[in-house]
Scaffold this motif. Structure first.
Motif, PDB file in Angstrom:
ATOM      1  N   GLU A  84       0.842  -1.208   0.000  1.00 40.76           N
ATOM      2  CA  GLU A  84       0.000   0.000   0.000  1.00 40.76           C
ATOM      3  C   GLU A  84       0.873   1.253   0.000  1.00 40.76           C
ATOM      4  N   MET A  85       1.930   1.238   0.826  1.00 38.37           N
ATOM      5  CA  MET A  85       2.838   2.377   0.886  1.00 38.37           C
ATOM      6  C   MET A  85       3.530   2.588  -0.464  1.00 38.37           C
ATOM      7  N   ALA A  86       3.900   1.492  -1.117  1.00 37.28           N
ATOM      8  CA  ALA A  86       4.595   1.572  -2.399  1.00 37.28           C
ATOM      9  C   ALA A  86       3.710   2.196  -3.476  1.00 37.28           C
ATOM     10  N   LYS A  87       2.424   1.886  -3.443  1.00 35.45           N
ATOM     11  CA  LYS A  87       1.502   2.502  -4.410  1.00 35.45           C
ATOM     12  C   LYS A  87       1.485   4.014  -4.222  1.00 35.45           C
ATOM     13  N   GLY A  88       1.449   4.468  -2.975  1.00 41.52           N
ATOM     14  CA  GLY A  88       1.499   5.904  -2.700  1.00 41.52           C
ATOM     15  C   GLY A  88       2.786   6.534  -3.198  1.00 41.52           C
ATOM     16  N   GLU A  89       3.911   5.841  -2.983  1.00 39.41           N
ATOM     17  CA  GLU A  89       5.211   6.348  -3.452  1.00 39.41           C
ATOM     18  C   GLU A  89       5.263   6.389  -4.982  1.00 39.41           C
ATOM     19  N   TYR A  90       4.668   5.384  -5.615  1.00 42.71           N
ATOM     20  CA  TYR A  90       4.623   5.371  -7.082  1.00 42.71           C
ATOM     21  C   TYR A  90       3.910   6.626  -7.587  1.00 42.71           C
ATOM     22  N   TRP A  91       2.750   6.936  -7.003  1.00 41.46           N
ATOM     23  CA  TRP A  91       1.975   8.087  -7.483  1.00 41.46           C
ATOM     24  C   TRP A  91       2.669   9.410  -7.174  1.00 41.46           C
ATOM     25  N   LYS A  92       3.467   9.454  -6.094  1.00 42.66           N
ATOM     26  CA  LYS A  92       4.252  10.674  -5.826  1.00 42.66           C
ATOM     27  C   LYS A  92       5.304  10.872  -6.913  1.00 42.66           C
ATOM     28  N   ALA A  93       5.941   9.762  -7.305  1.00 40.77           N
ATOM     29  CA  ALA A  93       6.996   9.820  -8.330  1.00 40.77           C
ATOM     30  C   ALA A  93       6.427   9.981  -9.744  1.00 40.77           C
ATOM     31  N   ASN A  94       5.194   9.533  -9.951  1.00 46.16           N
ATOM     32  CA  ASN A  94       4.558   9.548 -11.275  1.00 46.16           C
ATOM     33  C   ASN A  94       3.132  10.066 -11.142  1.00 46.16           C
ATOM     34  N   ARG A 100      -7.018  11.169 -15.373  1.00 39.97           N
ATOM     35  CA  ARG A 100      -6.663  10.391 -14.175  1.00 39.97           C
ATOM     36  C   ARG A 100      -6.348  11.288 -12.980  1.00 39.97           C
ATOM     37  N   ARG A 101      -5.891  12.523 -13.243  1.00 38.57           N
ATOM     38  CA  ARG A 101      -5.557  13.407 -12.124  1.00 38.57           C
ATOM     39  C   ARG A 101      -6.802  13.849 -11.354  1.00 38.57           C
ATOM     40  N   LEU A 102      -7.974  13.639 -11.957  1.00 37.73           N
ATOM     41  CA  LEU A 102      -9.222  14.001 -11.291  1.00 37.73           C
ATOM     42  C   LEU A 102      -9.671  12.946 -10.272  1.00 37.73           C
ATOM     43  N   LEU A 103      -9.165  11.727 -10.436  1.00 32.05           N
ATOM     44  CA  LEU A 103      -9.506  10.633  -9.505  1.00 32.05           C
ATOM     45  C   LEU A 103      -8.510  10.586  -8.353  1.00 32.05           C
ATOM     46  N   PRO A 104      -8.977  10.325  -7.144  1.00 33.04           N
ATOM     47  CA  PRO A 104      -8.021  10.147  -6.038  1.00 33.04           C
ATOM     48  C   PRO A 104      -7.096   8.958  -6.345  1.00 33.04           C
ATOM     49  N   VAL A 105      -5.804   9.124  -6.084  1.00 34.48           N
ATOM     50  CA  VAL A 105      -4.860   8.038  -6.388  1.00 34.48           C
ATOM     51  C   VAL A 105      -5.163   6.782  -5.577  1.00 34.48           C
ATOM     52  N   THR A 106      -5.831   6.933  -4.435  1.00 34.54           N
ATOM     53  CA  THR A 106      -6.181   5.759  -3.634  1.00 34.54           C
ATOM     54  C   THR A 106      -7.189   4.865  -4.351  1.00 34.54           C
ATOM     55  N   PRO A 110      -1.589   1.474  -9.935  1.00 34.60           N
ATOM     56  CA  PRO A 110      -0.459   1.847 -10.789  1.00 34.60           C
ATOM     57  C   PRO A 110      -0.387   0.934 -12.019  1.00 34.60           C
ATOM     58  N   PRO A 111      -0.005   1.502 -13.179  1.00 36.21           N
ATOM     59  CA  PRO A 111       0.030   0.711 -14.413  1.00 36.21           C
ATOM     60  C   PRO A 111       1.221  -0.244 -14.516  1.00 36.21           C
ATOM     61  N   VAL A 112       2.137  -0.171 -13.574  1.00 31.60           N
ATOM     62  CA  VAL A 112       3.321  -1.032 -13.578  1.00 31.60           C
ATOM     63  C   VAL A 112       3.492  -1.637 -12.183  1.00 31.60           C
ATOM     64  N   PRO A 113       4.261  -2.725 -12.066  1.00 24.58           N
ATOM     65  CA  PRO A 113       4.511  -3.294 -10.736  1.00 24.58           C
ATOM     66  C   PRO A 113       5.225  -2.278  -9.837  1.00 24.58           C
ATOM     67  N   VAL A 114       4.929  -2.318  -8.542  1.00 23.60           N
ATOM     68  CA  VAL A 114       5.548  -1.374  -7.601  1.00 23.60           C
ATOM     69  C   VAL A 114       6.529  -2.073  -6.650  1.00 23.60           C
TER      70      VAL A 114
END
Length: 136
Positions: A84-94, A100-106, A110-114
């Protein structure tokens, strides 16, 4: 001095090398069948002697395979909530673009493995732990 971190998986592994301050020197997803070659090459490049590995499903198999790598200390750490933490870090980096920016990242996947972000989190957890225990 650098350390390596690994999120072992059946088909792919997250791998990262960090310096003692937690700065990422290398971060990528590698295929599990190339594990020994990838770790050996990275060890020669970055000179780490310690690998922090998550305790997930395939950690026992990965640890056995990594015993082939000379002069490598392997420390097992809890992977609790790292995905879960990695998904958040992915969205911070990308950050999401377009609609898609209109939807909450939660709500997004992510489109790639994290797995590589998981490895970074495991490495940074270890470094934080070490500095806290060293400061006592």
């Amino acid at each position: 001095m650098s350390i390596a971190a690994l999120d072992p998986g059946r088909d792919k592994c997250g791998f990262a090398v960090l310096d003692e301050d937690g700065k990422v020197l290398s971060q990528r997803v590698i295929e599990t069948h190339n594990l020994i070659a990838e770790i050996t090459t990275a060890k020669a490049t970055y000179g780490f002697s310690r690998l922090i590995m998550g305790n997930g499903t395939t950690s026992k198999e990965a640890r056995q395979r990594l015993s082939e790598v000379p002069a490598l200390e392997i420390l097992i750490r809890d992977e609790y909530r790292t995905t879960e933490m990695a998904k958040g870090e992915y969205w911070k980096a990308n950050p999401p673009k377009g609609w898609r920016r209109l939807l909450p990242v939660t709500m997004q996947v992510p489109p790639v493995p994290v797995d590589d972000f998981v490895a970074v989190i495991l490495g940074r957890r270890y470094l934080k732990e070490s500095s806290e225990h060293g400061a006592e």
